[in-house]
Design a protein around this motif. Sequence first.
Motif, mmCIF file in Angstrom:
data_model
loop_
_atom_site.group_PDB
_atom_site.id
_atom_site.type_symbol
_atom_site.label_atom_id
_atom_site.label_comp_id
_atom_site.label_asym_id
_atom_site.label_seq_id
_atom_site.Cartn_x
_atom_site.Cartn_y
_atom_site.Cartn_z
ATOM 1 N N ALA A 41 0.827 -1.208 0.000
ATOM 2 C CA ALA A 41 0.000 0.000 0.000
ATOM 3 C C ALA A 41 0.858 1.254 0.000
ATOM 4 O O ALA A 41 0.592 2.207 -0.739
ATOM 5 C CB ALA A 41 -0.939 -0.021 1.205
ATOM 6 N N ARG A 44 2.364 1.939 -3.405
ATOM 7 C CA ARG A 44 1.407 2.387 -4.421
ATOM 8 C C ARG A 44 0.817 3.759 -4.102
ATOM 9 O O ARG A 44 -0.016 4.278 -4.844
ATOM 10 C CB ARG A 44 0.267 1.382 -4.535
ATOM 11 C CG ARG A 44 0.692 -0.047 -4.785
ATOM 12 C CD ARG A 44 0.921 -0.370 -6.208
ATOM 13 N NE ARG A 44 -0.247 -0.172 -7.047
ATOM 14 C CZ ARG A 44 -0.265 -0.389 -8.357
ATOM 15 N NH1 ARG A 44 0.837 -0.803 -8.956
ATOM 16 N NH2 ARG A 44 -1.349 -0.186 -9.069
ATOM 17 N N GLY A 45 1.226 4.362 -2.979
ATOM 18 C CA GLY A 45 0.698 5.675 -2.612
ATOM 19 C C GLY A 45 -0.511 5.623 -1.713
ATOM 20 O O GLY A 45 -1.047 6.666 -1.340
ATOM 21 N N GLY A 46 -0.953 4.417 -1.334
ATOM 22 C CA GLY A 46 -2.082 4.289 -0.416
ATOM 23 C C GLY A 46 -1.594 4.293 1.016
ATOM 24 O O GLY A 46 -1.764 3.304 1.755
ATOM 25 N N ARG A 127 -4.449 -5.229 -3.492
ATOM 26 C CA ARG A 127 -3.278 -6.102 -3.477
ATOM 27 C C ARG A 127 -3.639 -7.511 -3.933
ATOM 28 O O ARG A 127 -2.928 -8.121 -4.724
ATOM 29 C CB ARG A 127 -2.711 -6.152 -2.060
ATOM 30 C CG ARG A 127 -1.583 -7.156 -1.880
ATOM 31 C CD ARG A 127 -1.376 -7.492 -0.434
ATOM 32 N NE ARG A 127 -0.279 -8.443 -0.242
ATOM 33 C CZ ARG A 127 -0.111 -9.151 0.869
ATOM 34 N NH1 ARG A 127 -0.964 -9.030 1.869
ATOM 35 N NH2 ARG A 127 0.898 -9.994 0.993
ATOM 36 N N GLY A 308 -5.383 2.192 -11.757
ATOM 37 C CA GLY A 308 -4.136 1.652 -11.241
ATOM 38 C C GLY A 308 -2.882 2.257 -11.820
ATOM 39 O O GLY A 308 -1.770 1.988 -11.327
ATOM 40 N N ARG A 310 -1.762 5.417 -11.877
ATOM 41 C CA ARG A 310 -1.094 6.343 -10.957
ATOM 42 C C ARG A 310 -0.345 5.575 -9.869
ATOM 43 O O ARG A 310 0.792 5.910 -9.516
ATOM 44 C CB ARG A 310 -2.118 7.283 -10.328
ATOM 45 C CG ARG A 310 -1.534 8.309 -9.368
ATOM 46 C CD ARG A 310 -2.596 9.278 -8.909
ATOM 47 N NE ARG A 310 -3.754 8.585 -8.337
ATOM 48 C CZ ARG A 310 -4.866 9.190 -7.947
ATOM 49 N NH1 ARG A 310 -4.991 10.500 -8.098
ATOM 50 N NH2 ARG A 310 -5.860 8.506 -7.422
ATOM 51 N N GLY A 311 -0.980 4.518 -9.338
ATOM 52 C CA GLY A 311 -0.324 3.713 -8.317
ATOM 53 C C GLY A 311 0.931 3.037 -8.827
ATOM 54 O O GLY A 311 1.935 2.939 -8.117
ATOM 55 N N SER A 312 0.887 2.566 -10.069
ATOM 56 C CA SER A 312 2.067 1.916 -10.655
ATOM 57 C C SER A 312 3.225 2.891 -10.782
ATOM 58 O O SER A 312 4.387 2.545 -10.539
ATOM 59 C CB SER A 312 1.715 1.328 -12.018
ATOM 60 O OG SER A 312 0.781 0.280 -11.898
ATOM 61 N N THR A 314 3.670 5.606 -8.939
ATOM 62 C CA THR A 314 4.133 5.893 -7.592
ATOM 63 C C THR A 314 5.026 4.781 -7.084
ATOM 64 O O THR A 314 6.068 5.025 -6.464
ATOM 65 C CB THR A 314 2.932 6.078 -6.645
ATOM 66 O OG1 THR A 314 2.116 7.154 -7.107
ATOM 67 C CG2 THR A 314 3.388 6.380 -5.225
ATOM 68 N N GLU A 315 4.640 3.532 -7.381
ATOM 69 C CA GLU A 315 5.461 2.393 -6.965
ATOM 70 C C GLU A 315 6.846 2.454 -7.594
ATOM 71 O O GLU A 315 7.859 2.204 -6.918
ATOM 72 C CB GLU A 315 4.772 1.085 -7.334
ATOM 73 C CG GLU A 315 5.577 -0.142 -6.933
ATOM 74 C CD GLU A 315 4.868 -1.443 -7.236
ATOM 75 O OE1 GLU A 315 5.486 -2.501 -7.024
ATOM 76 O OE2 GLU A 315 3.700 -1.418 -7.675
#
Length: 352
Positions: A41, A44-46, A127, A308, A310-312, A314-315
Amino acid sequence: MSVPAKLVGHDELGRFIRDILVKHGASVQDAAIVAEGLVWANMRGGDGHGVSRLPRYLKLLDSGEIDAKAKPQLVHDRGATLMFDGGHGFGPVAVMEGAARALERAKATGVCFALIRNTTHTGAIGRYAQWIAERGCAALLMGAGPTLMAYHGARVASMATSPIAIAVPSSNGPIALDMSSSTISNGKILQARATNAPLPAGAVLTAAGEPTTDPKEAEILLPLGGPKGSGLAFMFEMLASVLAAAPIQALAIGPDKRTRHTGNTAMLVIDIETFRPLADFQSDADALGGLVKALPRQAEFAEILLPGERGSRTESARRKNGIPIPAKLWEELAAIATADGVKMPEMRSARS
């Protein structure tokens, strides 16, 4: 003047979480699964579902609401359906077990519908959906949990912030949607408290049922899209909890007024190859994604993003540069580390 966040590597953060959980009674294997979920999390920015949850997990362990020794038990196995009972152990352990078994069954039968009941906090359910999609299947997960959100029109907590996650494989990795049925997640409140940032208007209520943007006063979340969000949460409770003979909301808002932290997850896994060649599915998924990203944009949008994406990104950035830990949370983690005799994560420089 605000204090800058500390930057730590994902491996170091995972090591720290594992060490702390083991100190509080978790097995090394279970601690690793929980740590992987929290770090996922953060990567991914969460951040509201990341290491900021650790202090709460420790309180639940110390109070006995999380049973560190519990193991998920298979209580129903028939055809394309499975059900596991988490025994109020670690949520990520039970849901990962359910995901692995449902994936295996879907590969054999084409689809599998699994229920995982009586868990504790499961972390970001995206996840599990992403993990399934990485293995050539589509996934749809619906969560049910503690009573934190007001049903549309109510001024008291009366539903969970029930999340939904949907993921499908593409040649560029999973396309994954992960969202709550509330306007913001409860994790966003925790994150705002750690950074002293105001919450958006129309997202939360105080304990007295009044609107607020102050994260310190925020107690009740509001549903996304009003009746749409609360309607989703209501139906997710039906499919994840009532169907599993493990109701949460009726016991919380009814005469029992049960407050024990508990959660349930409903999971549908679909084997792509049962319906068509995986490569063909991925090709069509890529084509649709490309067409959507190339659509004419509104003036205020620099880019159109897929679920997803944006999360990728950030990861990728955080894998290289580190995960930021707000100063207030860092102090809280340092106090835990001192009490438990555990080494804090080594910090990275901002330029590493």
